[in-house]
Design a protein around this motif. Structure first.
Motif, PDB file in Angstrom:
ATOM      1  N   ASN A  88      18.532  18.055  46.144  1.00  0.00           N
ATOM      2  CA  ASN A  88      19.595  17.322  46.848  1.00  0.00           C
ATOM      3  C   ASN A  88      19.862  17.885  48.238  1.00  0.00           C
ATOM      4  O   ASN A  88      20.999  17.842  48.728  1.00  0.00           O
ATOM      5  N   THR A 139      22.933  20.362  52.752  1.00  0.00           N
ATOM      6  CA  THR A 139      23.254  19.813  51.429  1.00  0.00           C
ATOM      7  C   THR A 139      23.800  18.404  51.554  1.00  0.00           C
ATOM      8  O   THR A 139      24.074  17.921  52.662  1.00  0.00           O
ATOM      9  N   SER A 140      23.971  17.731  50.413  1.00  0.00           N
ATOM     10  CA  SER A 140      24.445  16.341  50.403  1.00  0.00           C
ATOM     11  C   SER A 140      25.860  16.200  50.961  1.00  0.00           C
ATOM     12  O   SER A 140      26.247  15.120  51.424  1.00  0.00           O
ATOM     13  N   ASN A 141      26.633  17.300  50.936  1.00  0.00           N
ATOM     14  CA  ASN A 141      28.002  17.225  51.476  1.00  0.00           C
ATOM     15  C   ASN A 141      28.090  17.768  52.901  1.00  0.00           C
ATOM     16  O   ASN A 141      29.184  18.045  53.403  1.00  0.00           O
TER      17      ASN A 141
END
Length: 288
Positions: free
Chosen positions: A224, A239-241
């Motif tokens: 991810n 990261t995805s965030n």
């Protein structure tokens, strides 16, 4: 025949007899001496062999140390039966094992029954609880290897069925033996024993579905993330965030670690093990 001639003949005969007897005696002594010398040579040869095989034989201090060490080795390989046993003393002994070898192991303690056979008496105890499998292994190992005679009658181990954990439920039943005229408890030593650690938890399957631990939940999951930068000794991933994380070879990620960086091909190579099998995962840097 004159007296002088007769005396001369008698003396001559006596002299001959003395010489013959002397020769016989000397011959016998000589044979006995040769026999003694041969025996002495054999004893000297045996002594030399003993000295050669035991170079410390001439040192009294070394001999005493060797005898003491031999006595300890013999004691290590033999069990000692105490002169008495009671629940309080047994409970304290088990706590001592825990303090030295498995301080995280907690247990419930109960006496089941008492009995005797032809020569010894015994008390039967039960301990139970939950602990890490390694701690239970150490605990059982010490009951078996310490000099105090205790015999394990049964061991019941249960692993959680739905979670992958090192913690197990256990129940151990053992007998503590004693007899009149046995060794005093204060004279039975407690050793610092070496033992082989339990290699793998036998209750965890070697091939299993992915299961994130609390630690892995806090780590970077390369499934991810996207790589946004690369250097000889580090990579930069997002990261995805939107969090930017720097990783170097050897740094851990979820289910594995960053193995190496291939700058030439703009890629990072990870070693990942989700189900008990190591796999290579590659994260590439795509330039816009």
């Amino acid at each position: 025949m004159s007296h002088t001639l007769r005396n001369t003949i008698v003396l001559a005969i006596l002299a001959i007899i003395v010489i013959i007897v002397g020769l016989i005696i000397n011959g016998s002594v000589g044979k006995e001496l040769s026999k003694i010398q041969l025996i002495n040579k054999e004893k000297v040869d045996q002594l030399e062999k003993i000295k050669n095989s035991n170079p410390n034989l001439g040192s009294q201090d070394d001999l005493i140390k060797e005898l003491k060490s031999m006595k300890e080795r013999v004691l290590n390989n033999n069990k000692l039966i105490p002169d008495k046993n009671n629940p309080i003393g047994t409970y304290k002994y088990l706590l001592k094992i825990c303090d030295y070898y498995c301080p995280d192991l907690m247990f419930d303690f109960d006496i089941i029954n008492s009995g005797s056979n032809d020569t010894t008496s015994y008390n039967t105890y039960e301990i139970s609880g939950d602990a890490k499998v390694q701690s239970v292994y150490k605990f059982i190992n010490q009951i078996e290897t310490q000099p105090l005679l205790m015999t394990i009658e049964s061991v019941n181990l249960t692993a959680p069925s739905k979670t992958y954990s090192d913690t197990i439920d256990y129940q151990i039943i053992f007998k503590a033996h004693y007899m009149a005229g046995g060794t005093k408890l204060t004279e039975i030593p407690f050793y610092s024993n070496n033992f082989a650690s339990l290699g793998k938890n036998p209750f965890l399957p070697q091939i299993h579905p992915p299961s994130k631990t609390e630690l892995e939940k806090q780590m970077v999951d390369i499934e991810n993330v996207s790589m946004i930068g690369i250097a000889e000794d580090k990579i930069f991933v997002e990261t995805s965030n939107g969090l930017i994380v720097t990783l170097s070879p050897g740094d851990g990620v979820a289910f594995g670690y960053l193995e190496k960086i291939d700058v030439v091909n703009n890629q990072a190579i990870f070693n990942i093990n989700k189900i008990g099998i190591n796999k290579t995962k590659i994260l590439k840097l795509y330039k816009e």
